[in-house]
Design a protein around this motif. Structure first.
Motif, PDB file in Angstrom:
ATOM      1  N   THR A  82      21.761 -16.894  -2.817  1.00 10.06           N
ATOM      2  CA  THR A  82      21.462 -18.203  -2.228  1.00 10.06           C
ATOM      3  C   THR A  82      19.999 -18.562  -2.464  1.00 10.06           C
ATOM      4  O   THR A  82      19.669 -19.694  -2.806  1.00 10.06           O
ATOM      5  N   ASP A  86      15.950 -17.326   9.732  1.00 14.60           N
ATOM      6  CA  ASP A  86      16.392 -18.236  10.796  1.00 14.60           C
ATOM      7  C   ASP A  86      17.083 -17.498  11.936  1.00 14.60           C
ATOM      8  O   ASP A  86      17.336 -18.079  12.984  1.00 14.60           O
ATOM      9  N   GLY A 124      24.647  -9.506   0.947  1.00  9.68           N
ATOM     10  CA  GLY A 124      24.743 -10.336   2.129  1.00  9.68           C
ATOM     11  C   GLY A 124      23.405 -10.775   2.693  1.00  9.68           C
ATOM     12  O   GLY A 124      23.358 -11.502   3.688  1.00  9.68           O
TER      13      GLY A 124
HETATM   14  P1  GDP Z   1      23.641 -11.779  -1.522  1.00 10.58           P
HETATM   15  O1  GDP Z   1      24.784 -10.842  -1.387  1.00 10.58           O
HETATM   16  O2  GDP Z   1      22.350 -11.096  -1.164  1.00 10.58           O
HETATM   17  O3  GDP Z   1      23.571 -12.457  -2.847  1.00 10.58           O
HETATM   18  O4  GDP Z   1      23.849 -12.903  -0.389  1.00 10.58           O
HETATM   19  P2  GDP Z   1      24.441 -14.390  -0.535  1.00 10.58           P
HETATM   20  O5  GDP Z   1      23.405 -15.288  -1.120  1.00 10.58           O
HETATM   21  O6  GDP Z   1      25.741 -14.329  -1.208  1.00 10.58           O
HETATM   22  O7  GDP Z   1      24.586 -14.812   0.993  1.00 10.58           O
HETATM   23  C1  GDP Z   1      25.461 -14.138   1.886  1.00 10.58           C
HETATM   24  C2  GDP Z   1      25.800 -15.052   3.067  1.00 10.58           C
HETATM   25  O8  GDP Z   1      24.640 -15.342   3.848  1.00 10.58           O
HETATM   26  C3  GDP Z   1      26.365 -16.395   2.655  1.00 10.58           C
HETATM   27  O9  GDP Z   1      27.356 -16.760   3.575  1.00 10.58           O
HETATM   28  C4  GDP Z   1      25.180 -17.342   2.787  1.00 10.58           C
HETATM   29  O10 GDP Z   1      25.564 -18.664   3.067  1.00 10.58           O
HETATM   30  C5  GDP Z   1      24.424 -16.738   3.939  1.00 10.58           C
HETATM   31  N1  GDP Z   1      22.978 -16.972   3.853  1.00 10.58           N
HETATM   32  C6  GDP Z   1      22.213 -17.000   2.728  1.00 10.58           C
HETATM   33  N2  GDP Z   1      20.929 -17.245   3.008  1.00 10.58           N
HETATM   34  C7  GDP Z   1      20.867 -17.400   4.361  1.00 10.58           C
HETATM   35  C8  GDP Z   1      19.793 -17.691   5.279  1.00 10.58           C
HETATM   36  O11 GDP Z   1      18.629 -17.837   4.904  1.00 10.58           O
HETATM   37  N3  GDP Z   1      20.120 -17.769   6.600  1.00 10.58           N
HETATM   38  C9  GDP Z   1      21.380 -17.584   7.051  1.00 10.58           C
HETATM   39  N4  GDP Z   1      21.599 -17.695   8.354  1.00 10.58           N
HETATM   40  N5  GDP Z   1      22.412 -17.313   6.220  1.00 10.58           N
HETATM   41  C10 GDP Z   1      22.172 -17.225   4.902  1.00 10.58           C
END
Ligand code: GDP
Ligand code: MG
Length: 296
Positions: free
Chosen positions: A39, A173, A34
């Motif tokens: 991303t 952010d 998360g």
């Molecule tokens: P992972 O589990 O680390 O791979 O995280 P994800 O890339 O799947 O992102 C988890 C959630 O956080 C998703 O809903 C993304 O859209 C959101 N998210 C990703 N990067 C950012 C960011 O830089 N800022 C914010 N506010 N949300 C983000």
């Protein structure tokens, strides 16, 4: 010639691309679920790097909880082609008890050194050894604004001795400018207080010029990054950004966040140095240890 299991036999274009590319660069992203790892990986590939081709995703289970997902693209920077592979590590630190959660990652990194060593020791060794070594580990810190957590300290302490670590503040952010500055400072203090070695390390600065450049980076880590996989129109231009109720956070705009600094460090200004440090310091340390072991 499927040397690493990453390229499928049918993906001839990908393979030819890599041969032409001449070199590989491997980045690993680590952090709890998360935090925006996946991303950010997409952001990296979508941002201003010119992508030439894509090799299929490759997945591997390295422990009960941690999986590896890697994506490779042939990219071209200043006329130089390379294969950029990003290894994602879903599952890290997601358990209630995270004791030894770094183990599968340490193991994976060492296995890549071992593979390379075996190739080097091989009598009829290949003209060019396939390089799966992790050249950089980007470690995601949650933007809590507090301190390094025990899991962060434990992970980076252990991994700092075997791989180059670049810590980043995820989802920056969510912090105000003041909070961001303060948090960054706290993290730098925490890194120092715990003797954590992060990239670029002072000991390896080669001359005064490099010291000045690297001091500037050391003063601004961890980079406060924002990721996205969406593009928006801003003043008639397409930009990668996150649209909120109050405006668009432009991911590649250094006035908004430090993603561009991270990207430039990784695949532009310090790419060769990361490869050199991996080969001359981390791999060499592994190699000497292994050869001593087998002589004992
Ligand atoms: P992972 O589990 O680390 O791979 O995280 P994800 O890339 O799947 O992102 C988890 C959630 O956080 C998703 O809903 C993304 O859209 C959101 N998210 C990703 N990067 C950012 C960011 O830089 N800022 C914010 N506010 N949300 C983000
Ligand atoms: Mg993910």
């Amino acid at each position: 010639p499927n040397t690493q299991g990453i390229i499928k036999g049918s993906d001839l274009f990908g393979y030819v691309g890599i041969e032409a590319a001449g070199f590989e660069f491997n980045i690993m992203v680590v952090g709890q679920s998360g935090l925006g790892k996946s991303t950010l990986v997409n952001t990296l590939f979508k941002s201003k790097v010119s992508r030439k081709s894509c090799t299929p995703n490759y997945e591997e289970k390295i422990s009960k909880t941690v999986h590896l997902q890697s994506v490779s693209h042939i990219i071209e920077e200043k006329g130089v082609k390379m294969r950029l592979t990003v290894i994602d590590t879903p599952g890290f630190g997601d358990q209630i008890n995270n004791e030894n959660c770094w183990e599968p990652i340490v193991k994976y990194i060492n296995e890549q050194y071992e593979k390379y060593l075996k190739e080097e020791l091989h009598v009829n060794r290949k003209r060019r050894i396939p390089d799966t070594r992790v050249h950089c580990c980007v470690y995601f810190l949650p933007a809590t604004g507090h301190w390094l957590r025990p899991i962060d300290v434990e992970f980076m302490k252990r991994l700092g001795n075997i791989v180059s670590i670049v810590p980043v503040i995820a989802k920056a952010d969510t912090l105000t400018m003041e909070e961001r500055l303060e948090f960054k400072q706290r993290i730098r203090q925490g890194l120092q207080a715990n003797g954590i070695r992060v990239y670029p390390q002072k000991e390896y600065d080669e001359d005064a010029e490099e010291r000045i450049l690297n001091d500037r980076i050391r003063e601004s880590i961890p980079f406060a990054v924002v990721g996205t996989d969406k593009e928006h129109q801003v003043n008639g231009n397409k930009v990668l950004g996150r649209k909120t109720k109050w405006g668009i956070i432009e991911v590649e705009n250094v006035a908004h966040c430090e993603f561009a600094h991270l990207r430039d460090l990784l695949i532009r200004s310090h790419l060769q140095d990361l490869k050199d440090v991996t080969h001359n310091i981390h791999y060499e340390t592994y190699r000497v240890r292994r050869l001593n072991e087998s002589n004992a």
